[in-house]
Design a protein around this motif. Structure first.
Motif, PDB file in Angstrom:
ATOM      1  N   ALA A 385       0.831  -1.218   0.000  1.00  0.00           N
ATOM      2  CA  ALA A 385       0.000   0.000   0.000  1.00  0.00           C
ATOM      3  C   ALA A 385       0.865   1.268   0.000  1.00  0.00           C
ATOM      4  O   ALA A 385       0.609   2.182  -0.801  1.00  0.00           O
ATOM      5  CB  ALA A 385      -0.971  -0.025   1.175  1.00  0.00           C
ATOM      6  N   PRO A 386       1.919   1.345   0.844  1.00  0.00           N
ATOM      7  CA  PRO A 386       2.760   2.553   0.792  1.00  0.00           C
ATOM      8  C   PRO A 386       3.404   2.764  -0.583  1.00  0.00           C
ATOM      9  O   PRO A 386       3.461   3.893  -1.077  1.00  0.00           O
ATOM     10  CB  PRO A 386       3.832   2.294   1.859  1.00  0.00           C
ATOM     11  N   GLY A 387       3.862   1.694  -1.212  1.00  0.00           N
ATOM     12  CA  GLY A 387       4.484   1.818  -2.543  1.00  0.00           C
ATOM     13  C   GLY A 387       3.479   2.341  -3.562  1.00  0.00           C
ATOM     14  O   GLY A 387       3.793   3.221  -4.372  1.00  0.00           O
ATOM     15  N   LEU A 388       2.264   1.790  -3.512  1.00  0.00           N
ATOM     16  CA  LEU A 388       1.226   2.218  -4.453  1.00  0.00           C
ATOM     17  C   LEU A 388       0.826   3.669  -4.180  1.00  0.00           C
ATOM     18  O   LEU A 388       0.577   4.438  -5.113  1.00  0.00           O
ATOM     19  CB  LEU A 388       0.011   1.289  -4.339  1.00  0.00           C
ATOM     20  N   ALA A 389       0.784   4.044  -2.891  1.00  0.00           N
ATOM     21  CA  ALA A 389       0.436   5.432  -2.537  1.00  0.00           C
ATOM     22  C   ALA A 389       1.490   6.397  -3.091  1.00  0.00           C
ATOM     23  O   ALA A 389       1.166   7.483  -3.572  1.00  0.00           O
ATOM     24  CB  ALA A 389       0.325   5.570  -1.017  1.00  0.00           C
ATOM     25  N   ARG A 390       2.745   5.964  -3.060  1.00  0.00           N
ATOM     26  CA  ARG A 390       3.803   6.836  -3.600  1.00  0.00           C
ATOM     27  C   ARG A 390       3.626   7.015  -5.108  1.00  0.00           C
ATOM     28  O   ARG A 390       3.887   8.089  -5.647  1.00  0.00           O
ATOM     29  CB  ARG A 390       5.180   6.233  -3.320  1.00  0.00           C
ATOM     30  N   ILE A 391       3.203   5.946  -5.784  1.00  0.00           N
ATOM     31  CA  ILE A 391       2.990   6.058  -7.243  1.00  0.00           C
ATOM     32  C   ILE A 391       1.840   7.045  -7.509  1.00  0.00           C
ATOM     33  O   ILE A 391       1.935   7.922  -8.373  1.00  0.00           O
ATOM     34  CB  ILE A 391       2.685   4.676  -7.871  1.00  0.00           C
ATOM     35  N   ALA A 392       0.758   6.920  -6.723  1.00  0.00           N
ATOM     36  CA  ALA A 392      -0.393   7.819  -6.901  1.00  0.00           C
ATOM     37  C   ALA A 392       0.027   9.268  -6.646  1.00  0.00           C
ATOM     38  O   ALA A 392      -0.351  10.182  -7.389  1.00  0.00           O
ATOM     39  CB  ALA A 392      -1.523   7.397  -5.965  1.00  0.00           C
ATOM     40  N   GLU A 393       0.843   9.456  -5.622  1.00  0.00           N
ATOM     41  CA  GLU A 393       1.344  10.794  -5.272  1.00  0.00           C
ATOM     42  C   GLU A 393       2.163  11.373  -6.435  1.00  0.00           C
ATOM     43  O   GLU A 393       2.005  12.526  -6.799  1.00  0.00           O
ATOM     44  CB  GLU A 393       2.282  10.597  -4.079  1.00  0.00           C
ATOM     45  N   PHE A 394       2.996  10.521  -7.000  1.00  0.00           N
ATOM     46  CA  PHE A 394       3.843  10.937  -8.130  1.00  0.00           C
ATOM     47  C   PHE A 394       2.976  11.444  -9.280  1.00  0.00           C
ATOM     48  O   PHE A 394       3.226  12.496  -9.853  1.00  0.00           O
ATOM     49  CB  PHE A 394       4.712   9.749  -8.569  1.00  0.00           C
ATOM     50  N   PHE A 395       1.921  10.690  -9.596  1.00  0.00           N
ATOM     51  CA  PHE A 395       1.015  11.099 -10.671  1.00  0.00           C
ATOM     52  C   PHE A 395       0.349  12.419 -10.322  1.00  0.00           C
ATOM     53  O   PHE A 395       0.218  13.304 -11.171  1.00  0.00           O
ATOM     54  CB  PHE A 395      -0.056  10.029 -10.914  1.00  0.00           C
ATOM     55  N   ALA A 396      -0.091  12.541  -9.053  1.00  0.00           N
ATOM     56  CA  ALA A 396      -0.806  13.761  -8.639  1.00  0.00           C
ATOM     57  C   ALA A 396       0.100  14.988  -8.741  1.00  0.00           C
ATOM     58  O   ALA A 396      -0.374  16.113  -8.926  1.00  0.00           O
ATOM     59  CB  ALA A 396      -1.319  13.596  -7.209  1.00  0.00           C
ATOM     60  N   GLU A 397       1.420  14.768  -8.640  1.00  0.00           N
ATOM     61  CA  GLU A 397       2.360  15.901  -8.666  1.00  0.00           C
ATOM     62  C   GLU A 397       2.814  16.255 -10.089  1.00  0.00           C
ATOM     63  O   GLU A 397       3.609  17.166 -10.275  1.00  0.00           O
ATOM     64  CB  GLU A 397       3.590  15.560  -7.810  1.00  0.00           C
TER      65      GLU A 397
END
Ligand code: PLP
Length: 399
Positions: A385-397
């Motif tokens: 979940a943390p790894g996937l959250a980082r990917i989502a964050e990357f996209f959002a940025e």
């Protein structure tokens, strides 16, 4: 100075290992890295496998073994494939190698002369292209994008086989996409195969124990038994039993092909070591509770990965149904920037993601699909979940 053989120049170092190496370096430098890059099962075989290996050592003959594989291993594999749905095979239909990779290389040597054509679908496992290049075969890559769930259609196959390639190489469940062909889809492809008798068919199905959603494992020979004279089924203990380092691959196919592989073994490797053989026999014929539990666990992780990726605007992720990979199309990011770093390709995306968020994924171009990336989700559940959250964050940025 003398030159290396040309075939060595045709082999490229694995793109997967390049990313894994970079992730390792960052980790060693103290960065918090989550790796979704390498396709190893991340579990160990049962105690009965180690017990069999220890027992074998206690009466080791120290001798060369059979080029085809020890009888105990062949018999264990026969039982194993019978349970999968293959019937009527004998030891003469079987042979072995040092992992499925070696078996596939031997098959390329046995079936392809220089200049012969081999066809396979993209996305493909990286090694297919490299092996074809090393033996000097021509490749015909059938592109199967996210819009068709990364699956080969009967009409694509029909068009490719009309060129009379020597070999059609098929992979189910798929590395890198995690796609699984249903019984109906396999039957429809088998109908096409029977129309083209000049082509050998290799089914690299080493993830056959990791099929989710009750889809089951299907092979062309189940649908059309007459294809047995041309279909070579490739299996391995690596992913099923958490034994990638033990290096045992196996085939079941026409006698003439099994004999050719056995002859190549007699010139390359001679035999598998006794202790490895004993471990593989124990894995194949012992309790199957670990692979079954792992399949369940991977199906659950697939749900987490699929939900997280599907929630990212613009990312297209066909729902994986096997193995332990997801293969989202991330091309929505191309042309955008992350913290001033321009992203124009899958390679740039993966490099920026690793640098900015410490998440390692493999660029899809390594698998013949530059619009995507591969996520291998065998990491500890707590990292998922943390790894996937980082990917989502990357996209959002991205801007
Ligand atoms: N085939 C596919 C589709 C794979 O993903 C792999 C390994 O990642 C192999 C074959 C090779 O497996 P082995 O460890 O048995 O050489």
């Amino acid at each position: 100075m003398p030159q290396l053989a040309q075939r060595v120049g045709r082999a490229k170092p694995s793109a997967i290992m390049v990313i894994a190496e970079k992730a390792k370096q960052l980790k060693a430098a103290g960065r918090d890295i989550i790796s979704f890059s390498i396709g190893v099962p991340n579990f160990l075989p049962g105690e009965h496998v180690y017990a069999a290996a220890r027992e074998s050592l206690s009466h080791d003959s120290g001798q060369y073994g059979s080029n085809r594989g020890a009888e105990a291993l062949l018999d264990a594999f026969l039982k194993h494939i019978e349970a999968l749905g293959f019937s009527g095979y004998t030891r003469m239909n079987l042979s072995i190698g040092i992992g499925a990779k070696h078996v596939l290389y031997n098959l390329a040597e046995a079936l392809l002369d220089e200049g012969d054509e081999i066809c396979f679908a993209a996305p493909y496992w990286t090694t297919y292209h490299d092996i074809a290049d090393i033996v000097g075969a021509k490749t015909n890559v059938m592109h199967c994008g996210a819009e068709q769930n990364y699956k080969l259609t009967p009409s694509q196959l029909d068009t490719a086989l009309a060129r009379k390639p020597k070999v059609f190489l098929f992979n189910n469940p798929s590395n890198p996409t995690g796609m699984v062909y249903t019984g109906e889809e396999i039957a429809a492809l088998a109908e096409v195969l029977v129309k083209h008798p000049d082509t050998w068919v290799i089914t690299d199905d080493i993830y056959n124990s990791m099929v989710f959603d009750g889809l089951g494992y299907h092979n062309f020979v189940f649908a059309r038994p007459e294809l047995r004279e041309r279909v070579i089924f490739v299996d391995s203990v690596s992913k099923t039993y958490g034994m990638p380092g033990w290096r045992v691959g196996l085939i079941a196919g026409p006698e003439v092909v099994a004999k050719a592989i056995t002859t190549l073994n007699s010139n390359h490797i001679t035999s598998l070591p006794e202790v490895i053989t004993a471990a593989a026999v124990a894995a194949l014929s012992g309790p199957q509770d670990i692979p079954q539990a792992k399949c369940k666990e991977f199906a659950g992780k697939r749900d987490t990965v699929f939900a997280a990726l599907s929630a990212i605007p613009g990312v297209i992720c066909p729902r994986p149904q096997g193995a332990f990979y997801a293969f989202p199309d991330i091309s929505v990011a191309f042309g955008k920037s992350h913290n001033g770093v321009k992203i124009n390709s899958d390679v740039e995306f993966c490099a920026a993601l690793l640098e900015a968020k410490g998440v390692a994924c493999v660029p899809g171009s390594a698998f013949g699909e530059p619009r995507a990336l591969r996520i291998s989700y065998t990491c500890p559940t707590a990292q998922l979940a943390p790894g996937l959250a980082r990917i989502a964050e990357f996209f959002a940025e991205l801007s």
